[in-house]
Design an enzyme around this catalytic site. Sequence first.
Site, mmCIF file in Angstrom:
data_model
loop_
_atom_site.group_PDB
_atom_site.id
_atom_site.type_symbol
_atom_site.label_atom_id
_atom_site.label_comp_id
_atom_site.label_asym_id
_atom_site.label_seq_id
_atom_site.Cartn_x
_atom_site.Cartn_y
_atom_site.Cartn_z
ATOM 1 N N GLU A 5 0.851 -1.198 0.000
ATOM 2 C CA GLU A 5 0.000 0.000 0.000
ATOM 3 C C GLU A 5 0.882 1.241 0.000
ATOM 4 O O GLU A 5 1.965 1.216 0.556
ATOM 5 C CB GLU A 5 -0.830 0.026 1.294
ATOM 6 C CG GLU A 5 -1.625 -1.223 1.503
ATOM 7 C CD GLU A 5 -2.345 -1.236 2.847
ATOM 8 O OE1 GLU A 5 -2.181 -0.282 3.635
ATOM 9 O OE2 GLU A 5 -3.065 -2.212 3.088
ATOM 10 N N LYS A 43 2.332 4.523 1.409
ATOM 11 C CA LYS A 43 2.394 5.095 2.766
ATOM 12 C C LYS A 43 2.096 6.581 2.635
ATOM 13 O O LYS A 43 2.941 7.365 2.222
ATOM 14 C CB LYS A 43 3.761 4.855 3.401
ATOM 15 C CG LYS A 43 3.793 5.301 4.863
ATOM 16 C CD LYS A 43 5.053 4.820 5.558
ATOM 17 C CE LYS A 43 5.000 5.119 7.043
ATOM 18 N NZ LYS A 43 4.886 6.552 7.357
ATOM 19 N N TYR A 95 -7.150 2.556 5.152
ATOM 20 C CA TYR A 95 -6.190 1.475 4.899
ATOM 21 C C TYR A 95 -6.302 0.293 5.864
ATOM 22 O O TYR A 95 -5.449 -0.582 5.865
ATOM 23 C CB TYR A 95 -4.754 1.995 4.866
ATOM 24 C CG TYR A 95 -4.290 2.694 6.126
ATOM 25 C CD1 TYR A 95 -4.224 2.028 7.335
ATOM 26 C CD2 TYR A 95 -3.897 4.026 6.083
ATOM 27 C CE1 TYR A 95 -3.799 2.673 8.482
ATOM 28 C CE2 TYR A 95 -3.472 4.679 7.215
ATOM 29 C CZ TYR A 95 -3.422 3.988 8.416
ATOM 30 O OH TYR A 95 -2.995 4.620 9.549
ATOM 31 N N CYS A 118 8.260 45.477 -7.093
ATOM 32 C CA CYS A 118 8.750 46.325 -8.165
ATOM 33 C C CYS A 118 7.516 47.004 -8.750
ATOM 34 O O CYS A 118 6.638 46.325 -9.282
ATOM 35 C CB CYS A 118 9.455 45.475 -9.228
ATOM 36 S SG CYS A 118 9.618 46.346 -10.812
ATOM 37 N N CYS A 120 8.421 46.042 -16.659
ATOM 38 C CA CYS A 120 9.485 45.200 -16.104
ATOM 39 C C CYS A 120 9.550 43.870 -16.842
ATOM 40 O O CYS A 120 8.597 43.085 -16.821
ATOM 41 C CB CYS A 120 9.230 44.965 -14.619
ATOM 42 S SG CYS A 120 10.370 43.785 -13.889
HETATM 43 S S1 IVH Z 1 -0.816 0.677 8.770
HETATM 44 C C1 IVH Z 1 0.450 -0.688 12.679
HETATM 45 N N1 IVH Z 1 -0.972 1.563 6.315
HETATM 46 O O1 IVH Z 1 2.064 5.585 8.740
HETATM 47 C C2 IVH Z 1 0.212 -0.254 11.331
HETATM 48 N N2 IVH Z 1 -0.184 3.032 8.008
HETATM 49 O O2 IVH Z 1 3.902 4.728 11.417
HETATM 50 C C3 IVH Z 1 0.175 1.197 11.205
HETATM 51 N N3 IVH Z 1 0.330 5.279 7.203
HETATM 52 O O3 IVH Z 1 0.900 7.539 10.893
HETATM 53 C C4 IVH Z 1 -0.827 1.619 10.269
HETATM 54 N N4 IVH Z 1 -0.205 4.951 5.106
HETATM 55 O O4 IVH Z 1 -1.156 6.504 9.702
HETATM 56 C C5 IVH Z 1 -0.641 1.849 7.587
HETATM 57 N N5 IVH Z 1 -1.196 2.244 4.102
HETATM 58 C C6 IVH Z 1 -0.867 2.523 5.371
HETATM 59 C C7 IVH Z 1 -0.407 3.798 5.762
HETATM 60 C C8 IVH Z 1 -0.066 4.002 7.098
HETATM 61 C C9 IVH Z 1 0.239 5.828 5.989
HETATM 62 C C10 IVH Z 1 0.788 5.999 8.401
HETATM 63 C C11 IVH Z 1 0.001 5.732 9.643
HETATM 64 C C12 IVH Z 1 0.955 6.153 10.721
HETATM 65 C C13 IVH Z 1 2.274 5.797 10.117
HETATM 66 C C14 IVH Z 1 2.777 4.509 10.714
#
Ligand code: IVH
Length: 688
Positions: A128, A130, A238, A438, A444
């Site tokens: 997924e 991040k 997610y 300016c 200009c």
């Molecule tokens: S899973 C224990 N899936 O990343 C699992 N987190 O340190 C944690 N984040 O701020 C959540 N995209 O909100 C997961 N596809 C994704 C994510 C995700 C972003 C963020 C989450 C948290 C940080 C985890």
Amino acid sequence: MARGEGAGTDGDEPVERRIAALREELNHHIYLYYTKDSPEISDEEYDELYVELVGLEGENPELISGDSPTQRVGAPPSEGFEPVEHALPMLSLANARTAEEMLAWEKRIRTHLEREGVDPGPISYVTEPKIDGLAISLTYEDGRLVRAATRGDGRVGEDVTRNIETIAGLPKEIADAPPLLEVRGEVYLPLEAFAELNERRVTEGEAAFANPRNAAAGSIRQLDPKIAAERPLAVWAYGIGATDGISFDSHSDEIEWLRAAGFPVNPDIAGNGTIEEVLERCEWWRDRRDDLDFEIDGVVVKVDSLALWEALGAAGWEPRWAIAWKFPPSTATTLLREVDWNVGRTGHLVPWALLEPVRVGGVTVSTATLHNEEDLARKDVRAGDEVIVLRAGDVIPQVVSAVTSDRPKGRRRPKPPANCPACGTETVKPEDSVFTICPNHRGCPGQAFQHLKHFVHRGAMDIEGLGEKQVKRLLDEGMIADVADIYTLEKDRLAELSGMGELSASNLVAEIERSKEVPFPRVLFALGLPGVGAVTAEALAEEFGDIDAIREADPEEVERTEGVGPVMAQQINESLADGKTWEIIERLKGYGLKLRLEEGERRAEGGPLEGVTVVLTGTLPDLSRDEAAALVKAAGGKVTGSVSKKTDFLVAGDNTGSKLSKAESLGVPVLDREGLDRLLAGDRAPGD
Ligand code: IVH
């Protein structure tokens, strides 16, 4: 970096002192990051300190204490929001940066499972994006969104329900729901909205946000939900947290369920099988990173089977069943050689950082924006400083902050030049502006260049073959001096330019001709009125219908448009009142550019629905959503996307979702297809 002075007492062992200093320093940065939404050090530097602390605590476990940043995630909830205890803790993720680290992770999983007596066979993973936003927990009871909470310290977050409710596209109600369902996801600000928000903030004399994450966090953590509502936040769901009355076998089943229930789930989340396939997918995401309209800082890889999640458990705050494959950091530290000043399209002198070239997020950066004088002063950045540079998606690299702790005496605060760097005219500083300007607006060449560049760029008139270089060339050749001149360019004369040739010349002329079809909101954006970004241009076009109406409106009327504040309204009014500007617009009209909404796009004046706001939902038997919207607008009504107290009618077809229940709960009258006809015919009480 502003390293802590060491918080230990004289009698402490050096390692105890170092641990105490690291904790104090990390806690300070955690506070800046989570509570102030205004970090002072880069993520990489933070990680470095954190890893050092984890190492020292690992060697000296007797020194671990509850207040160590390694023992919790994020920051405790701040005042102003009600605390919410999470039913299940909101965990954090371990990081990997290389393929080797990913393979080592899989090996650790296998070893752990073996020890538990579990034979997993081939392990299947889900990958997924991040999302770099703000973690959110959404609790639905009997299908209704009852609570939204931030992560806080992982155990207790902040109740931000009222702000989350303003997010369009997030179901507030779900059909066939179990008694309890907690959805987890990330709130983020799309990049275009981020750029727009910052542009507006700067115009209105406020400080720009350092990045979309901070802007999203700052918006969600607004005590006034009205402010949150003005920022087009979005969510990607997610995962699922606490539940009652529903259970799943795999994470991919959870994802599918969320999708089917109408949650925004990223379409590119994929089950990718083996760890090797996952690694390929990670590269795929990295290559796409800059094409996305939201910011990601890595890829989250999760074991698919929930039975394995159970067996794997967590080590501290980090589950063993997931890992974040982090992209090269999008921040870096480098030397600021000089602060330079550029003249912008409206005459603003914009400070620029000339940097010792540095790799950031996979590219080499040697210049970065410092936004404006006020921001520059607030950050107190000076030539010779070490600075933190941030590159966010497609957005221009920016200087986030300077390391001021070991700055030698004698470094001066940069000052805007007394003369315009492009034309030499004496600069002036209007009292109500964060910019020195300016004043030579029409003469200009620097301003003309920026203005032309903006006009032709992709999001505006999108004239292919007329990039920065060609614009400069045409200016230097004297073939154009303003944007209207573009429409006088002739193929033969263009073909005479060295390096141009017949074919490029005729392509360019065709492109210019094609640009006459660009719809009014984008033409309005291309005109580059002060502070008017793409979203505001759209709102102005919708509100006024044509450029003449905007020109004739007084600032108070202009200010009624969504996203326009008093300063911007005044500036829009002044710039359209300027004779030269208006002359150019008149010429553009003459060349056939669209300076008004077309029939159908337009809200009719004096129509039966003037002053009436309608929301459409579901499928109507004989009209598409666009067709229905066109009819409402043609009758003078306004169509908006979400139901609020300001909505006069909801028109509902089949397969409606949360809008219907929202309308019912607010007492907004709901119309069917026949009701819509009665409304269009001028019956303002068309219910039964
Ligand atoms: S899973 C224990 N899936 O990343 C699992 N987190 O340190 C944690 N984040 O701020 C959540 N995209 O909100 C997961 N596809 C994704 C994510 C995700 C972003 C963020 C989450 C948290 C940080 C985890």
